[in-house]
Scaffold this active site. Structure first.
Site, mmCIF file in Angstrom:
data_model
loop_
_atom_site.group_PDB
_atom_site.id
_atom_site.type_symbol
_atom_site.label_atom_id
_atom_site.label_comp_id
_atom_site.label_asym_id
_atom_site.label_seq_id
_atom_site.Cartn_x
_atom_site.Cartn_y
_atom_site.Cartn_z
ATOM 1 N N LYS A 50 77.399 -30.891 -80.405
ATOM 2 C CA LYS A 50 75.989 -30.668 -80.723
ATOM 3 C C LYS A 50 75.136 -31.373 -79.674
ATOM 4 O O LYS A 50 74.996 -32.595 -79.668
ATOM 5 C CB LYS A 50 75.604 -31.195 -82.108
ATOM 6 C CG LYS A 50 74.218 -30.631 -82.521
ATOM 7 C CD LYS A 50 73.432 -31.534 -83.436
ATOM 8 C CE LYS A 50 72.704 -32.645 -82.768
ATOM 9 N NZ LYS A 50 71.447 -32.246 -82.078
ATOM 10 N N GLU A 67 77.897 -45.029 -78.265
ATOM 11 C CA GLU A 67 77.292 -45.628 -77.071
ATOM 12 C C GLU A 67 75.797 -45.551 -77.278
ATOM 13 O O GLU A 67 75.221 -44.463 -77.291
ATOM 14 C CB GLU A 67 77.734 -44.883 -75.803
ATOM 15 C CG GLU A 67 77.474 -45.690 -74.534
ATOM 16 C CD GLU A 67 76.232 -45.269 -73.805
ATOM 17 O OE1 GLU A 67 75.153 -45.842 -74.106
ATOM 18 O OE2 GLU A 67 76.315 -44.388 -72.937
ATOM 19 N N CYS A 124 70.353 -45.480 -70.493
ATOM 20 C CA CYS A 124 70.619 -46.546 -71.462
ATOM 21 C C CYS A 124 70.968 -47.866 -70.784
ATOM 22 O O CYS A 124 70.738 -48.935 -71.345
ATOM 23 C CB CYS A 124 71.714 -46.124 -72.440
ATOM 24 S SG CYS A 124 73.059 -45.213 -71.703
ATOM 25 N N GLU A 175 63.770 -51.715 -76.702
ATOM 26 C CA GLU A 175 64.137 -50.688 -75.727
ATOM 27 C C GLU A 175 62.994 -49.684 -75.590
ATOM 28 O O GLU A 175 62.523 -49.125 -76.589
ATOM 29 C CB GLU A 175 65.412 -49.963 -76.145
ATOM 30 C CG GLU A 175 65.857 -48.955 -75.084
ATOM 31 C CD GLU A 175 67.140 -48.213 -75.439
ATOM 32 O OE1 GLU A 175 67.944 -47.991 -74.521
ATOM 33 O OE2 GLU A 175 67.314 -47.859 -76.616
#
Length: 483
Positions: free
Chosen positions: A181, A255, A289, A386
């Site tokens: 997906k 992750e 990331c 973040e």
């Protein structure tokens, strides 16, 4: 600017292209213009169930379950060759759908995907067990590494093709079947890759692709026929997946987010550090990331570093990813652009922080100029949360003994960087920082052979290298009585 007239928009389930059972669609945009490229189906629970059931049948089939390892390797190598032959079209489509400059998609993302397919094709014939001397008489003991079954691969919007292949290649090399997906913002290269999967000769049902938003992903995670979930994305969603897979006792790899520190010691080559940190912080407009986001600089060199970093960022050319000479493309969506700009305003308004000069953005698209904030302290939101955009925070330090504690003062632990001319100092810092990967005197590179993943809230498990073989297999013990 992107005349993609041959777009694949249907989902792939059991070897058939379908438009979904619900009739709903999701638009995907060119973030460089804000224009709709096309629409893809919103998969419902029935579509997800059909994909999982097709993958389950394929897993048990002699065509796949009984396929020799050498033939799995050949299929992966065929897929690598097909992707390499179509690399330019894939790179252009990735740039149009995601926004990254063509130099990034064609020079990094697509070649990295090809490399992963070939790397794991090599592993398909080399997955071994062990024989173990037991303290039981007249017994032979050996282990087998076996595939898990149906694996749900849920991928992010920042590097859609590349991160899909990070999961797909080892999953197939080890004999699993998959339901992929892609992120709803960037599904197009995954659907195009599914076409190549069929051409490469994988049996029907081995690879299935469903498109949709969070509801589609949730249905996939919760389906009882899924043995493993491999997810790359936000820490918030990762926690939800971990909770559900923990309850269901499914295998899971995550992750997740990052807030990478980059430590610049007093003896570092400042110009080299500036250049490397610009790359590390602004690749894909900071939508990485492992992007370097917190720069700890000796107080005596803080101002010099910040000024040079701001000047370097200001010199980078913003533009559509398909425009020649573009250094920085847009952010992926209007929603994400607005979120990042809110963080810039928060950082600007923090007492003691300085926002270096930024010129305004012209034209359409979801563009954000890089923002360099200096004089940042550890308790500021821009240093803790973040942002996932081109926002670079420079933090001065006086006491080198505090560096590791300050670098680790975050929930995240994906990547970190150290810049020093003293190799002993650099390695001491690298050994102590809590991060899954540490780069010394270099930007954040990746390779199929190097284990990749995070500590703390940056994830569970590892991808790449032998770690991915372990992640997509489980060990069976076989005892044989010799009496």
């Amino acid at each position: 600017m992107h005349p993609h007239t041959d777009l694949r928009t249907d989902m792939l389930i059991d070897g058939d292209w379908i438009s979904g059972s619900c009739g709903g669609t999701i638009p995907t945009y060119d973030p460089g213009t804000g224009a709709v490229i096309t629409e893809v189906p919103e998969a419902g629970e029935a579509d997800v169930a059909a994909a999982v059931e097709a993958a389950s049948r394929a897993f048990e089939s002699p065509e796949w379950g009984g396929m020799l390892p050498a033939d799995r390797a050949k299929a992966l190598l065929r897929l690598a060759d097909l992707l390499e032959a179509d690399a330019d079209a894939f790179a252009r489509l990735e740039t149009a759908d995601q926004g990254q400059p063509l130099g990034v998609s064609s020079g990094f993302a697509v070649p990295n995907a090809v490399e992963h397919l070939r790397y794991y094709a090599g592993w398909a014939t080399k997955i071994t067990g062990v024989t173990t001397p037991l303290s039981v008489p007249d017994v032979d003991h050996r282990t087998r590494r076996e595939p898990l079954g149906v694996c749900a691969l849920i991928t992010p919007w920042n590097f859609p093709l590349m991160i899909c292949v990070w999961k797909l290649a080892p999953a197939l090399a080890t004999g699993n079947t998959v339901v992929v997906k892609p992120a709803e913002q960037t599904p197009l290269t995954t659907l195009r890759l599914a076409e190549l999967v069929r051409r490469a000769g994988f049996p029907d049902g081995v690879v299935n692709v469903v498109t949709g938003g969070p509801g589609t992903g949730r249905a996939l995670v919760e389906h009882p026929g899924v043995a493993k979930v491999s997810f790359t994305g936000s820490t918030e969603v990762g926690r939800e997946i971990a909770a559900r897979t923990g309850h269901d006792l499914k295998h899971v790899s995550l992750e997740l987010g990052g807030k990478a520190p980059s430590i610049i010691t007093s003896d570092a080559d400042i110009d080299a550090a500036v250049q490397g940190n610009l790359t590390g912080g602004l690749l894909n407009s900071g939508q990485v990331c492992a992007a370097y986001t917190r720069f700890f600089v000796d107080s005596a060199r803080h101002d010099e570093f910040a000024e040079k970093l701001a000047a370097g960022a200001a010199s980078m050319k913003l533009g559509h990813g398909l425009t020649e000479g573009t250094d920085l493309g847009p952010l992926v969506s209007a929603e994400h652009r607005d979120r990042v700009e809110r963080y810039v305003a928060v950082g600007r308004d923090e007492d003691g922080a300085r926002l270096h000069e930024r010129s305004p953005v012209d034209g359409e698209g979801y563009f954000v100029r890089p923002a360099v904030l200096s004089g940042v302290t550890d308790d500021m939101r821009v240093a803790r949360e973040e942002i996932f955009g081109p926002v670079l925070s420079v933090l001065p330090y006086d006491d080198p003994d505090e560096l590791v504690a300050r670098a680790d003062a975050t929930d995240h632990g994906l990547g970190a960087a150290v810049w020093s001319r003293d190799i002993a100092t650099a390695n001491r810092l690298a050994n102590r920082v809590r991060a899954g990967t540490v780069w010394i005197n270099m930007p954040p590179l990746l390779d199929a052979a190097a284990s990749w993943g995070g500590m703390k809230a940056s994830g569970l498990g590892r991808e790449m290298g032998w770690s991915a073989i372990e992640a997509f297999t489980e060990v069976k013990s076989v005892w044989t009585h010799l009496g």
